[in-house]
Design a protein around this motif. Structure first.
Motif, PDB file in Angstrom:
ATOM      1  N   ARG A  27       0.746  -0.937   0.134  1.00 26.67           N
ATOM      2  CA  ARG A  27       0.174  -0.075  -0.547  1.00 26.67           C
ATOM      3  C   ARG A  27       0.746   1.490  -0.026  1.00 26.67           C
ATOM      4  N   ILE A  28       1.096   2.149  -0.813  1.00 24.41           N
ATOM      5  CA  ILE A  28       1.815   2.944  -1.551  1.00 24.41           C
ATOM      6  C   ILE A  28       0.667   4.543  -1.254  1.00 24.41           C
ATOM      7  N   GLU A  29       0.898   5.119  -0.674  1.00 25.57           N
ATOM      8  CA  GLU A  29       0.081   6.276  -0.516  1.00 25.57           C
ATOM      9  C   GLU A  29       0.876   7.238  -1.273  1.00 25.57           C
ATOM     10  N   ASN A  30      -0.023   8.679  -1.841  1.00 19.85           N
ATOM     11  CA  ASN A  30       0.368   9.399  -2.556  1.00 19.85           C
ATOM     12  C   ASN A  30       1.049   8.277  -4.245  1.00 19.85           C
ATOM     13  N   SER A  31       0.445   7.769  -4.210  1.00 19.84           N
ATOM     14  CA  SER A  31       1.388   6.993  -5.534  1.00 19.84           C
ATOM     15  C   SER A  31      -0.196   6.229  -5.980  1.00 19.84           C
ATOM     16  N   TYR A  48       6.650   1.284  -8.937  1.00 23.21           N
ATOM     17  CA  TYR A  48       5.369   2.211  -8.619  1.00 23.21           C
ATOM     18  C   TYR A  48       5.936   3.927  -9.281  1.00 23.21           C
ATOM     19  N   CYS A  50       4.599   8.256  -8.337  1.00 15.03           N
ATOM     20  CA  CYS A  50       4.608   9.128  -7.320  1.00 15.03           C
ATOM     21  C   CYS A  50       3.580  10.010  -8.234  1.00 15.03           C
ATOM     22  N   THR A  51       2.815  10.348  -6.826  1.00 13.91           N
ATOM     23  CA  THR A  51       2.028  11.726  -7.766  1.00 13.91           C
ATOM     24  C   THR A  51       2.501  12.341  -8.037  1.00 13.91           C
ATOM     25  N   ARG A  75       7.929   4.112  -0.644  1.00  9.22           N
ATOM     26  CA  ARG A  75       6.728   5.213  -0.483  1.00  9.22           C
ATOM     27  C   ARG A  75       6.978   6.042  -1.297  1.00  9.22           C
ATOM     28  N   CYS A  76       6.608   6.825  -1.749  1.00 11.65           N
ATOM     29  CA  CYS A  76       5.866   8.857  -1.447  1.00 11.65           C
ATOM     30  C   CYS A  76       5.705   9.519  -1.103  1.00 11.65           C
ATOM     31  N   SER A  77       6.861  10.430  -0.440  1.00 14.41           N
ATOM     32  CA  SER A  77       6.860  11.117   0.296  1.00 14.41           C
ATOM     33  C   SER A  77       6.633  12.439  -0.375  1.00 14.41           C
TER      34      SER A  77
END
Length: 386
Positions: A27-31, A48, A50-51, A75-77
């Motif tokens: 589960r990758i947020e902002n992705s 993946y 990132c947005t 991750r995307c941060s």
């Protein structure tokens, strides 16, 4: 037996399931990552994206399924940079800065490199900066290679320094080559040093044979290579054989083949009175052999010092000229003595001058010049006193 089979089957099924299902979809947020599978096996990878406005880890936007989960954790941060790995270097105040990560774009830290490695500007300290593409410089510490160790170098002519990624062309001088028999190679400074440290070694070219034959390969010989040769019919080498071999050494061939007619060899050098050769005599000498003569003490060598074997004969021999013997008995009969020397037996080489004086209480009978006598091939005219 049935119980053992069931245990093995159970273990195999458990292992197979473990191979089939190892990781759940991450589960990758902002992705924008879309899970296309419900589970993943060991070794499977995902990519993946990132947005807008978010960044993947500085380790990249791919992750692999391992027995410990996804690695590196996807991750995307807003902060893209993980703790930097300064390979062959050290981050300044590293323990204090660990709490800063992930780091935002624009964050920078000082670092230094290990021995034999340098920063891009080749200074002791430099800084590494977080960008949207990760850390820059991408290679913080580059290897430094020094060209100063090559034995028998031809180029470069003196010590030079090169950095990781740079290449240099090295040439060996004539008579030397690299192990692959090339005289010129190109080497590159890598992270671990020179890509293939060059060493110039001397090689041996095919020698010119006289009165002998050998297998001609056309290639130079390396040190420790052996070349066999055979003398022509009616010829032999120094060992009295028709077959011989020579070894390529770091200083060239161990010897050159010398094949001569058997009828042209000489026997031991002739003996001379009161003299001898300076080396141990051999039973057989090949044509062109040379020996040195010397005389006993006080004897004078006259004639050639060296004698050569040619067509089964030795060249002209020297002779040893007798010295003059000045004895106490002769001087007593002439009432003379040596000037400045004890009245003992005295040996004089031919051509040397001997000075005499009258004994105390006696006067010269012969001329004054006679008291400076010259030794001539074992004889001397003595002065006389009464």
């Amino acid at each position: 037996m049935l119980l053992l089979v069931n245990v093995i089957l159970t273990l195999w099924v458990s292992w197979a399931r473990g191979q089939e299902i190892a990781c759940d979809p991450p589960r990758i947020e902002n992705s924008q990552y879309i899970s296309k599978r419900t589970n993943y096996r060991l070794g499977d990878t995902i990519t993946y994206y990132c947005t807008s406005g978010f960044f993947p880890s500085s380790w990249g936007n791919t992750a692999k399924c391992t027995d410990k989960g996804w690695d590196p954790p996807p991750r995307c941060s807003l902060n893209p940079c993980e703790f930097p790995e300064i390979k062959h270097g050290l981050l300044y105040n590293e323990e204090t800065y660990r709490s800063y990560f992930p780091a935002p774009i624009g964050q920078w830290f000082y670092y230094s490199c290990d021995e034999n490695y340098v920063t891009p500007p080749e200074k002791v300290w430099h800084y590494i900066t977080c960008t949207q593409d990760g850390w820059t410089p991408e290679v913080p510490c580059r290897r430094k290679c020094i060209f100063n160790y090559l034995e028998h170098p031809h180029s470069p002519p003196q010590e030079q320094r090169y950095l990781q990624g740079q290449s240099i062309t090295v040439t060996c001088p004539w008579g030397y080559s690299f192990p692959n028999l090339q005289r010129t190679v190109t080497v590159t400074c890598t992270e671990k040093g020179w890509s293939s440290p060059p060493t110039c070694i001397q090689h041996c070219d095919m020698p010119i044979f006289e009165n002998a034959t050998a297998t001609i390969t056309g290639k130079p010989f390396r040190p420790n290579d052996t070349l066999d040769y055979q003398c022509l019919d009616g010829y032999e080498n120094e060992d009295g054989n028709s077959l011989g071999s020579m070894v390529c050494t770091e200083n060239g061939w161990s010897h050159l083949p010398t094949c001569f007619k058997s009828a042209d060899k000489c026997g031991p050098p002739p003996a001379i009175s009161n003299g001898a050769i300076t080396s141990l005599p051999l039973e057989v000498y090949p044509p062109g052999s040379r020996v040195e003569y010397q005389c006993q003490a006080y004897y004078e060598l006259r004639g050639p010092k060296y004698v050569t074997c040619s067509y089964a004969k030795w060249s002209e021999l020297p002779s040893c000229i007798d010295p003059c013997v000045i004895s106490e008995k002769i001087m007593s009969e002439k009432n003379i003595e040596l000037k400045g020397k004890d009245d003992k037996t005295y040996y004089v080489k031919t051509g040397d001058i001997i000075e005499f004086v009258c004994k105390s209480g006696h006067r010269a009978v012969t001329s004054e010049e006679s008291f400076q006598a010259v030794c001539l091939e074992g004889t001397v005219e003595f002065p006389r006193c009464e």
